[in-house]
Design an enzyme around this catalytic site. Structure first.
Site, PDB file in Angstrom:
ATOM      1  N   CYS A 162      -5.919   6.110   4.281  1.00 40.10           N
ATOM      2  CA  CYS A 162      -6.155   7.331   3.311  1.00 40.10           C
ATOM      3  C   CYS A 162      -7.478   7.167   2.727  1.00 40.10           C
ATOM      4  O   CYS A 162      -8.155   6.117   2.970  1.00 40.10           O
ATOM      5  CB  CYS A 162      -4.918   7.230   2.186  1.00 40.10           C
ATOM      6  SG  CYS A 162      -5.084   5.696   1.133  1.00 40.10           S
ATOM      7  N   GLU A 168      -3.648  -1.646   4.367  1.00 35.43           N
ATOM      8  CA  GLU A 168      -5.112  -2.095   4.269  1.00 35.43           C
ATOM      9  C   GLU A 168      -5.496  -3.018   3.030  1.00 35.43           C
ATOM     10  O   GLU A 168      -6.299  -3.823   2.959  1.00 35.43           O
ATOM     11  CB  GLU A 168      -6.014  -0.757   4.620  1.00 35.43           C
ATOM     12  CG  GLU A 168      -5.631  -0.112   5.457  1.00 35.43           C
ATOM     13  CD  GLU A 168      -4.671   1.022   5.297  1.00 35.43           C
ATOM     14  OE1 GLU A 168      -4.781   2.153   5.780  1.00 35.43           O
ATOM     15  OE2 GLU A 168      -3.608   0.702   4.515  1.00 35.43           O
ATOM     16  N   CYS A 217      -7.891   3.824   0.616  1.00 32.22           N
ATOM     17  CA  CYS A 217      -8.006   2.668   1.380  1.00 32.22           C
ATOM     18  C   CYS A 217      -9.420   2.725   1.958  1.00 32.22           C
ATOM     19  O   CYS A 217     -10.177   1.542   2.077  1.00 32.22           O
ATOM     20  CB  CYS A 217      -7.072   2.442   2.548  1.00 32.22           C
ATOM     21  SG  CYS A 217      -5.517   1.929   1.653  1.00 32.22           S
ATOM     22  N   HIS A 227      -1.111  -0.343  -0.323  1.00 29.06           N
ATOM     23  CA  HIS A 227      -1.055   0.027   1.131  1.00 29.06           C
ATOM     24  C   HIS A 227      -1.349  -1.284   1.998  1.00 29.06           C
ATOM     25  O   HIS A 227      -1.876  -2.237   1.526  1.00 29.06           O
ATOM     26  CB  HIS A 227      -2.161   1.109   1.280  1.00 29.06           C
ATOM     27  CG  HIS A 227      -1.833   2.274   0.962  1.00 29.06           C
ATOM     28  ND1 HIS A 227      -2.739   3.301   0.919  1.00 29.06           N
ATOM     29  CD2 HIS A 227      -0.623   2.851   0.102  1.00 29.06           C
ATOM     30  CE1 HIS A 227      -2.144   4.576   0.461  1.00 29.06           C
ATOM     31  NE2 HIS A 227      -0.743   4.124   0.113  1.00 29.06           N
TER      32      HIS A 227
END
Length: 150
Positions: free
Chosen positions: A103, A77, A106, A75
């Site tokens: 999410c 992040e 993260c 991801h």
């Protein structure tokens, strides 16, 4: 007319998202402290590995927000946190600007990394992420709601 700091940083996050190799969602993230960009990240396969643009999406029929373990991608992040760590840059006390709401995976990383505020543009269906961020005292601000950030 000059953009606000929040609009400026969110625009950069949107530009970063254009590097994404995900077939489903392009996400960009930047970590900012004292109006300085510390690190950027976008979603895609780990470096040096084939990405979904080349091999197809493993989660094609799976609803958004489910079965993250089947995805080859890291991801945005997470990649921003990793980039900061590789450069030896502390992100404690930083603000995240992201094109999507984090999410739960993260969110947990952002909490432990010491992120203090998150600006995001697109909602993401993850109630547990929101609950954890709220419990940690991390302010979530949808794009356009914030004052003059970071």
């Amino acid at each position: 007319m000059r953009p606000s700091w929040d609009d400026y940083f969110m625009s950069i996050a949107e530009l970063v998202s254009e590097r994404s190799t995900c077939l489903r969602r392009h996400v960009g993230a930047i970590l900012v402290k004292e109006r300085r960009i510390l690190a950027t990240g976008y979603n895609g396969a780990p470096k040096g590995l084939r990405h979904c643009l080349e091999r197809g999406c493993l989660r094609e029929a799976i609803p958004s927000g489910q079965r993250h373990e089947l995805c080859r991608g890291v991801h945005a992040e997470q990649n921003a946190i990793i980039q900061a760590a590789m450069a030896g840059v502390s992100i404690e006390g930083a603000v995240l600007y992201c094109t999507n709401q984090p999410c739960v995976l993260c969110a947990k990383m952002l909490i432990n990394a010491g992120i203090v505020k998150i600006y995001f543009a697109g909602a993401y269906p993850d109630g547990l992420a929101n609950e954890l961020l709220q419990e940690a005292g991390i302010e979530l601000i949808a794009r356009g709601q914030g004052a003059d950030g970071s």
